[in-house]
Design an enzyme around this catalytic site. Sequence first.
Site, PDB file in Angstrom:
ATOM      1  N   GLU A 202      73.201  29.061  22.721  1.00 29.47           N
ATOM      2  CA  GLU A 202      73.604  28.684  24.081  1.00 29.47           C
ATOM      3  C   GLU A 202      74.904  29.366  24.484  1.00 29.47           C
ATOM      4  O   GLU A 202      75.085  29.749  25.639  1.00 29.47           O
ATOM      5  CB  GLU A 202      73.750  27.159  24.185  1.00 29.47           C
ATOM      6  CG  GLU A 202      72.473  26.380  23.945  1.00 29.47           C
ATOM      7  CD  GLU A 202      71.454  26.524  25.079  1.00 29.47           C
ATOM      8  OE1 GLU A 202      71.776  27.149  26.097  1.00 29.47           O
ATOM      9  OE2 GLU A 202      70.333  26.008  24.927  1.00 29.47           O
ATOM     10  N   ARG A 206      74.654  31.731  27.775  1.00 27.08           N
ATOM     11  CA  ARG A 206      75.321  31.169  28.954  1.00 27.08           C
ATOM     12  C   ARG A 206      76.733  31.714  29.140  1.00 27.08           C
ATOM     13  O   ARG A 206      77.098  32.144  30.233  1.00 27.08           O
ATOM     14  CB  ARG A 206      75.384  29.638  28.855  1.00 27.08           C
ATOM     15  CG  ARG A 206      74.027  28.961  28.759  1.00 27.08           C
ATOM     16  CD  ARG A 206      74.131  27.486  29.080  1.00 27.08           C
ATOM     17  NE  ARG A 206      72.965  26.745  28.609  1.00 27.08           N
ATOM     18  CZ  ARG A 206      72.575  25.574  29.098  1.00 27.08           C
ATOM     19  NH1 ARG A 206      73.264  25.014  30.065  1.00 27.08           N
ATOM     20  NH2 ARG A 206      71.519  24.948  28.608  1.00 27.08           N
ATOM     21  N   ASP A 329      60.503  31.195  22.420  1.00 28.77           N
ATOM     22  CA  ASP A 329      60.368  31.893  23.701  1.00 28.77           C
ATOM     23  C   ASP A 329      61.096  33.227  23.865  1.00 28.77           C
ATOM     24  O   ASP A 329      60.479  34.287  23.989  1.00 28.77           O
ATOM     25  CB  ASP A 329      60.731  30.952  24.854  1.00 28.77           C
ATOM     26  CG  ASP A 329      62.031  30.180  24.646  1.00 28.77           C
ATOM     27  OD1 ASP A 329      62.813  30.529  23.746  1.00 28.77           O
ATOM     28  OD2 ASP A 329      62.266  29.206  25.392  1.00 28.77           O
ATOM     29  N   GLU A 474      61.729  28.443  34.756  1.00 26.59           N
ATOM     30  CA  GLU A 474      60.754  29.408  34.233  1.00 26.59           C
ATOM     31  C   GLU A 474      59.625  29.722  35.212  1.00 26.59           C
ATOM     32  O   GLU A 474      59.150  30.867  35.282  1.00 26.59           O
ATOM     33  CB  GLU A 474      60.179  28.897  32.908  1.00 26.59           C
ATOM     34  CG  GLU A 474      61.170  28.882  31.767  1.00 26.59           C
ATOM     35  CD  GLU A 474      62.094  27.678  31.805  1.00 26.59           C
ATOM     36  OE1 GLU A 474      63.165  27.730  31.164  1.00 26.59           O
ATOM     37  OE2 GLU A 474      61.741  26.665  32.473  1.00 26.59           O
ATOM     38  N   THR A 560      68.124  36.016  29.286  1.00 27.21           N
ATOM     39  CA  THR A 560      67.261  34.836  29.360  1.00 27.21           C
ATOM     40  C   THR A 560      67.895  33.708  30.164  1.00 27.21           C
ATOM     41  O   THR A 560      67.241  32.716  30.452  1.00 27.21           O
ATOM     42  CB  THR A 560      66.882  34.362  27.942  1.00 27.21           C
ATOM     43  OG1 THR A 560      65.750  33.495  28.027  1.00 27.21           O
ATOM     44  CG2 THR A 560      68.054  33.659  27.258  1.00 27.21           C
TER      45      THR A 560
END
Length: 575
Positions: A202, A206, A329, A474, A560
């Site tokens: 993360e 991010r 993913d 998504e 992503t």
Amino acid sequence: MPARVSLNTALLAVIVCVACSYGVFLRLYECKCASIPRGVPSSGEVFDVVRDTTVHQHDSKAVDRAKPSLQVEHPITHKSNFVGRTRNNTTEERVPSRKYFSRDSESIAEGGADITRRDKVVSMMQHAWNGYVTYAWGANELKALERQRGDGPFPGATHMGATIIDALDTLMIMGMDKEVAKAREWVATQFELRSYDMSFFETNIRFLGGLLGAYAQSHDDLYKTKAVELGDVLMKAFDPTTGLPYNKINMKTHRRRSTNIALAEAGTVQLEFEYLSVITGDPRYAAQSRKCIANLLAMARSDGMYTNYYSTTAGRLEREDVSLGAMGDSFYEYLLKTWVFYGGRHEANLRNATIQASRQSFDQIMAKVFHHITPVTKQTGLVYFAEQKRYKQVHTMGHLVCFMGGVLGMAATHAPSDSASQSYITVGKGITKTCREGYKRSKTGLGPEMMLFSSEDMVPSQNLGHRTYFLRPEVVESYFYMWRLTKQPKYREWAWDVVQALETHCRCGDMGYCGLRDVENPQVKNDAQESYFLAETLKYLYLIFSDDDVVSIDEYVFNTEAHPLPIQNIPRRAR
């Protein structure tokens, strides 16, 4: 029925094409593979995986054990000049993004901005941002109903400002200059690496991604400086032997912990670390990323599939489960996007073996995915990516998988063959349609966290946890790519349906947005406005209604977390 036969034929074609071409990838653009074998399902049958849902672990004749490879040469050649919200017109060659979609029979729009709808999304961003500034400034996220701070996916790390950094490039792209100035001041004066144990994954997507995205849009050295500080800490998370990162690292002491790491957590490093090397000229970040991915690619299961968990210290897979959703993913996403990042979609780079290596791995792995876990429902023809638990197929697909529609749409450009391109288009559009169905069938018009399937159709879940909605991006991400690639108006209309559903059911309190605990009962809210709602969901909605030159997919690749990073190695006109 004929459409279903077409899907099976296309899927078999890409599998045969990729399999027969292993080791000679650079010649795949004129693929002369064997024709599709006899025994293609008749009009009364469906894709084989629906009927035979078990992969036999010891059936050596049924699997290709060849492991994908990733070369480790450093192909950085120049820094991009693309800055801000419009296209730099020095590009010599434009990627023919729509070439591979020319067979579509649906109506095609010319594109251009839909100003009214675009501006509506800007007002939503303003509403979300104002709530955060008023009630949660400096925290990771807003709890709009409670009018207070939230930690989000960083328990205890209450002052890291995830929403500020995650939202920065969205604010820039939308032209919200006052808000950008306030955010920049906080980054300059308040952002510091404190003694918090943070998720490597993360933090990378991010925080590092957000700082790099802000730098790419502004070329403000403040963001580069902060990105280097953070990148240097994240470099300490990697095990020196296996090359894989630990799950968590302390931002101040650099203490690492939790050696069990998910496939997505270990396999989602390339874009951020490669771009950090591009802007600093320091190859260490890219080299570490490549070591990690090369070692990870060597850990395939016996049938060539990649499982959800690995041991950082032992360098081996830990469980046999497979998913393109949670835990897996973005590993698949980044194999393709690394190729995009280094200009793989531009014809001038098709013969560059280093650039094409990541694409080769993606094509090989997706051939396995199509073969093992891509059923089609008999009655409604819905395509989905199932999961595997101990080699047995489980007929569920999470909301997190819905990004794959856009990824497969991008994969159609310069695929190994025309049949492979058509397969990627067919499955990509199919996944996008299935995810749309999840939204369309709920009372709120917002999709559930998990979709369930019988052999015939999508079926309602009685599990309340399956019916939550977390403001996820998504589905609109795939709408964005499909709109940009096909210009079919339905994708804009589907996106507008999401805007209206968000405004009706998720606008909560006097400022901010909430998720839903049950998409069938909008009265019960999930009080968390996570940073990705501003970084991803609202950004993709804005871009769907904007002109194609606003963050062009021919010039930027999104990490992503939807942070746009400039594509490298784009040929330029002589000046």
